[in-house]
Design a protein around this motif. Structure first.
Motif, mmCIF file in Angstrom:
data_model
loop_
_atom_site.group_PDB
_atom_site.id
_atom_site.type_symbol
_atom_site.label_atom_id
_atom_site.label_comp_id
_atom_site.label_asym_id
_atom_site.label_seq_id
_atom_site.Cartn_x
_atom_site.Cartn_y
_atom_site.Cartn_z
ATOM 1 N N ALA A 1 -3.884 -1.245 5.986
ATOM 2 C CA ALA A 1 -2.853 -0.296 6.412
ATOM 3 C C ALA A 1 -2.757 -0.241 7.933
ATOM 4 O O ALA A 1 -1.648 -0.158 8.494
ATOM 5 N N GLU A 2 -3.891 -0.325 8.620
ATOM 6 C CA GLU A 2 -3.878 -0.333 10.087
ATOM 7 C C GLU A 2 -3.209 -1.602 10.620
ATOM 8 O O GLU A 2 -2.414 -1.544 11.571
ATOM 9 N N ILE A 3 -3.545 -2.736 10.025
ATOM 10 C CA ILE A 3 -2.954 -4.001 10.466
ATOM 11 C C ILE A 3 -1.444 -3.991 10.246
ATOM 12 O O ILE A 3 -0.664 -4.416 11.113
ATOM 13 N N LEU A 4 -1.010 -3.502 9.092
ATOM 14 C CA LEU A 4 0.425 -3.461 8.799
ATOM 15 C C LEU A 4 1.155 -2.519 9.752
ATOM 16 O O LEU A 4 2.283 -2.803 10.171
ATOM 17 N N THR A 5 0.517 -1.423 10.095
ATOM 18 C CA THR A 5 1.127 -0.499 11.050
ATOM 19 C C THR A 5 1.443 -1.210 12.357
ATOM 20 O O THR A 5 2.538 -1.060 12.930
ATOM 21 N N GLY A 6 0.510 -2.013 12.850
ATOM 22 C CA GLY A 6 0.746 -2.734 14.094
ATOM 23 C C GLY A 6 1.738 -3.866 13.944
ATOM 24 O O GLY A 6 2.627 -4.050 14.783
ATOM 25 N N ALA A 7 1.624 -4.642 12.856
ATOM 26 C CA ALA A 7 2.464 -5.825 12.687
ATOM 27 C C ALA A 7 3.906 -5.463 12.356
ATOM 28 O O ALA A 7 4.840 -6.164 12.753
ATOM 29 N N LEU A 8 4.090 -4.370 11.636
ATOM 30 C CA LEU A 8 5.435 -3.999 11.193
ATOM 31 C C LEU A 8 6.144 -3.067 12.173
ATOM 32 O O LEU A 8 7.347 -2.825 12.034
ATOM 33 N N GLY A 9 5.398 -2.530 13.107
ATOM 34 C CA GLY A 9 6.008 -1.632 14.079
ATOM 35 C C GLY A 9 6.433 -0.311 13.481
ATOM 36 O O GLY A 9 7.362 0.342 13.964
ATOM 37 N N ARG A 10 5.737 0.106 12.432
ATOM 38 C CA ARG A 10 6.017 1.385 11.787
ATOM 39 C C ARG A 10 4.726 1.866 11.148
ATOM 40 O O ARG A 10 3.897 1.056 10.712
ATOM 41 N N PRO A 11 4.500 3.157 11.065
ATOM 42 C CA PRO A 11 3.262 3.658 10.464
ATOM 43 C C PRO A 11 3.207 3.367 8.971
ATOM 44 O O PRO A 11 4.217 3.511 8.260
ATOM 45 N N VAL A 12 2.045 2.930 8.514
ATOM 46 C CA VAL A 12 1.811 2.692 7.089
ATOM 47 C C VAL A 12 0.619 3.540 6.672
ATOM 48 O O VAL A 12 -0.482 3.404 7.219
ATOM 49 N N ARG A 13 0.850 4.413 5.713
ATOM 50 C CA ARG A 13 -0.189 5.329 5.230
ATOM 51 C C ARG A 13 -0.714 4.830 3.893
ATOM 52 O O ARG A 13 0.053 4.495 2.998
ATOM 53 N N LEU A 14 -2.045 4.793 3.751
ATOM 54 C CA LEU A 14 -2.655 4.365 2.494
ATOM 55 C C LEU A 14 -2.618 5.511 1.489
ATOM 56 O O LEU A 14 -2.945 6.665 1.818
ATOM 57 N N ARG A 15 -2.219 5.195 0.267
ATOM 58 C CA ARG A 15 -2.163 6.181 -0.814
ATOM 59 C C ARG A 15 -3.066 5.723 -1.956
ATOM 60 O O ARG A 15 -2.645 4.926 -2.793
ATOM 61 N N PRO A 16 -4.300 6.184 -2.010
ATOM 62 C CA PRO A 16 -5.192 5.793 -3.109
ATOM 63 C C PRO A 16 -4.771 6.465 -4.415
ATOM 64 O O PRO A 16 -4.350 7.623 -4.437
ATOM 65 N N VAL A 17 -4.891 5.707 -5.517
ATOM 66 C CA VAL A 17 -4.630 6.246 -6.851
ATOM 67 C C VAL A 17 -5.775 5.829 -7.768
ATOM 68 O O VAL A 17 -6.596 4.979 -7.416
ATOM 69 N N THR A 18 -5.840 6.402 -8.956
ATOM 70 C CA THR A 18 -6.897 6.098 -9.908
ATOM 71 C C THR A 18 -6.425 5.059 -10.924
ATOM 72 O O THR A 18 -5.226 4.771 -11.042
ATOM 73 N N ASP A 19 -7.381 4.521 -11.682
ATOM 74 C CA ASP A 19 -7.031 3.584 -12.744
ATOM 75 C C ASP A 19 -6.120 4.257 -13.770
ATOM 76 O O ASP A 19 -5.184 3.625 -14.288
ATOM 77 N N ASP A 20 -6.376 5.511 -14.067
ATOM 78 C CA ASP A 20 -5.527 6.210 -15.032
ATOM 79 C C ASP A 20 -4.114 6.387 -14.494
ATOM 80 O O ASP A 20 -3.140 6.345 -15.258
ATOM 81 N N ASP A 21 -3.989 6.590 -13.174
ATOM 82 C CA ASP A 21 -2.655 6.648 -12.578
ATOM 83 C C ASP A 21 -1.915 5.335 -12.807
ATOM 84 O O ASP A 21 -0.721 5.324 -13.149
ATOM 85 N N VAL A 22 -2.626 4.214 -12.616
ATOM 86 C CA VAL A 22 -2.014 2.895 -12.806
ATOM 87 C C VAL A 22 -1.634 2.706 -14.265
ATOM 88 O O VAL A 22 -0.543 2.224 -14.580
ATOM 89 N N ARG A 23 -2.532 3.078 -15.165
ATOM 90 C CA ARG A 23 -2.233 2.963 -16.597
ATOM 91 C C ARG A 23 -0.960 3.728 -16.947
ATOM 92 O O ARG A 23 -0.084 3.223 -17.673
ATOM 93 N N SER A 24 -0.881 4.937 -16.454
ATOM 94 C CA SER A 24 0.280 5.777 -16.764
ATOM 95 C C SER A 24 1.564 5.165 -16.221
ATOM 96 O O SER A 24 2.589 5.115 -16.929
ATOM 97 N N GLN A 25 1.500 4.685 -14.985
ATOM 98 C CA GLN A 25 2.693 4.109 -14.373
ATOM 99 C C GLN A 25 3.140 2.848 -15.101
ATOM 100 O O GLN A 25 4.328 2.664 -15.395
ATOM 101 N N LEU A 26 2.191 1.961 -15.411
ATOM 102 C CA LEU A 26 2.540 0.716 -16.082
ATOM 103 C C LEU A 26 3.013 0.964 -17.509
ATOM 104 O O LEU A 26 3.940 0.312 -17.992
#
Length: 291
Positions: free
Chosen positions: A213-238
């Protein structure tokens, strides 16, 4: 010397094709839609149109080839990703076992060495075992996390968010698929290696998602915030997106299995490739986000 390249329009395969042509080789490419091949390269290719899931096509298209570069075409969204991965590779294993193919370079993954508990990567482990049993010379390239996986997050990145169920502070090998293509091409052209060989492809450095996320913030010229989720969150979304249960568990299993995964091979001049994530993101992601 006949070299067969599967998935020649992919991130890795397209680079392999280009390098083989520049080396003076006319590769035989197996592709479902020849129109997706780069127009500049079509005249330098032996094009065979068909589906890698068609065993008869694979046997016919690989007949008489000395070396085959095999990439599993099974999408993570398949109804039975692990079983499909294994069944699809069986035709090439049969060809190698019959002596129709002498050498296989296989695009595998870090974690395949565990053999189970890695979600869809377990399918790649089964393919390794299939190819090992053929008696052919086999090279397994166990690659790290592709930079290009970030392309799946374009919409979120436009909002300044990078979502992951991985350990935010767990280091992982990240690699540019073009660099993998260069390793593949070198191995396809090298006639010296024999037997069963395993080579990791780790990229230039291990990265945590926090650092990404830090590298992308610098390379893309815009702030990138990391959003951690759980395995159950992924299961639900998929599941909500309509993916079959085995596909969901194949994806979640990969996420869970790679947490804390110990490096099988050391990082050295053989396993380390050069392109940093910052350079790739600036050249590839930044223009896409600006559109």
């Amino acid at each position: 010397m006949t070299i067969v390249v599967t998935t020649p329009t992919g991130h890795v395969g397209s680079r392999v094709v280009r390098l083989l042509i520049q080396a003076g080789v006319r590769p035989r490419v197996l592709v479902r839609d020849p129109e997706r091949l780069a127009a500049a390269t079509r005249g330098h290719l032996d094009v065979r149109r068909g589906d890698l899931a068609d065993a008869a096509f694979v046997r016919e298209a690989t007949a008489g080839a000395r070396t085959v570069f095999w990439v599993d075409p099974t999408p993570h969204t398949a109804e039975d990703p692990i079983g499909t991965t294994e069944r699809t590779a069986a035709a090439l294993a049969d060809a190698a076992g019959a002596g129709d193919v002498a050498r296989i370079v296989f695009l595998s993954s870090v974690g395949a060495e565990k053999r189970h508990g890695m979600g869809h990567i377990d399918g790649l482990a089964r393919v390794e075992q299939l190819f090992d049993a053929t008696g052919a010379d086999v090279l397994h390239l166990r690659c790290g996390y592709f930079f290009t996986n970030l392309l799946l997050s374009l919409d979120e990145l436009r909002q300044g968010v990078l979502t992951t169920a991985a350990d935010p502070d767990g280091p992982m090998a990240w690699v540019d698929p073009r660099d993998i293509g260069e390793v593949v091409a070198a191995r396809l052209l090298n006639e010296e290696w024999k037997g069963r060989v395993v080579q990791a492809v780790h990229g230039p450095e291990d990265l945590t998602f926090t650092r990404v996320a830090e590298i992308l913030t610098g390379a893309l010229g815009r702030p990138v915030r990391l959003r951690p989720v759980t395995d159950d969150d992924v299961r639900s979304q998929l599941g909500s997106a309509g993916l079959p249960p085995k596909a969901v568990e194949g994806i979640v299993g990969m996420l869970a299995g790679t947490r804390g995964l110990a490096r099988e091979q050391p990082r050295d001049s053989t396993t380390t490739t050069p392109t940093p994530l910052s350079a790739w993101a600036y050249a590839q992601l930044r223009p896409l986000l600006a559109e």
